[in-house]
Design a protein around this motif. Structure first.
Motif, short mmCIF file in Angstrom:
data_model
loop_
_atom_site.label_atom_id
_atom_site.label_comp_id
_atom_site.label_asym_id
_atom_site.label_seq_id
_atom_site.Cartn_x
_atom_site.Cartn_y
_atom_site.Cartn_z
N CYS A 77 0.75 -1.29 -0.13
CA CYS A 77 0.08 -0.01 0.02
C CYS A 77 0.89 1.23 -0.10
N TRP A 112 -1.65 -0.80 -4.23
CA TRP A 112 -2.76 -0.18 -4.19
C TRP A 112 -2.62 0.93 -3.20
N GLU A 114 -5.48 4.57 -1.55
CA GLU A 114 -6.88 4.92 -1.18
C GLU A 114 -6.81 6.63 -1.16
N GLU A 133 -10.11 1.61 -10.65
CA GLU A 133 -10.63 2.09 -9.52
C GLU A 133 -12.02 1.49 -8.90
N LEU A 136 -15.35 3.75 -2.79
CA LEU A 136 -15.56 3.40 -1.39
C LEU A 136 -16.54 4.45 -0.63
N ASP A 140 -14.25 8.39 -1.49
CA ASP A 140 -13.15 7.93 -1.71
C ASP A 140 -13.06 6.67 -2.73
N ARG A 142 -10.40 3.27 -4.09
CA ARG A 142 -9.31 2.44 -4.08
C ARG A 142 -8.69 2.24 -5.55
N LYS A 144 -5.40 0.62 -7.97
CA LYS A 144 -4.34 -0.23 -8.02
C LYS A 144 -3.33 -0.07 -9.18
#
Length: 148
Positions: A77, A112, A114, A133, A136, A140, A142, A144
């Protein structure tokens, strides 16, 4: 005389207070010291993370910390990337992101992060090839990125 040539280097424990100064200065994703502490982001926790391994980098101009980034090497992350507002638009965020990507892709095939969907950060990450994408809660997303 100031050079205005940013340099990226691994963060050290002595950079922690400057990193918190940068974090407190941003116009997006603002959080108070109390809010950060409530989620476990304290000077002590950051210092411990830095001592534990290569997980944070700072951008400096004439030895002043003007930006920083941190990754979670175990979970792939990119979880923090901030630049002082007066130094935005100079490529510092791009260079910090690329430094983080290199560290993450040494260990993982995919990384990944966020961020807020409509943020400047999201635009930067999209520009750098982050995608896939997933929405969230709270606006927001997430994102990758695959190892090149």
């Amino acid at each position: 005389m100031k050079t205005f040539s940013p340099r990226i280097r691994p963060a050290s424990v002595t950079d922690v207070s400057a990193m918190f100064k940068v974090r407190a200065s941003v116009g997006e994703n603002t959080m108070t010291g109390e809010e950060l502490a409530a989620i476990g982001v304290t000077p002590e926790a950051i210092a411990l993370a830095i001592e534990s391994g290569p997980c944070a980098w700072v951008s400096t101009i004439d030895e002043e910390v003007v930006g920083f980034a941190m990754v979670g090497l175990d979970d792939a992350c990119l979880f923090a990337l901030f630049v002082l507002p007066e130094h935005e638009g100079r490529g510092i965020g791009t260079r910090l992101a690329q430094t983080c990507e290199a560290a993450l892709f040494e260990r993982h095939p995919c990384a990944w992060l966020e961020t807020a969907a409509g943020s400047r950060a999201a635009r930067l990450y999209r520009h750098l090839g982050w995608g896939s994408e997933v929405e969230l809660s709270g606006g927001d997303i997430r994102m990758k990125k695959q190892r090149p």
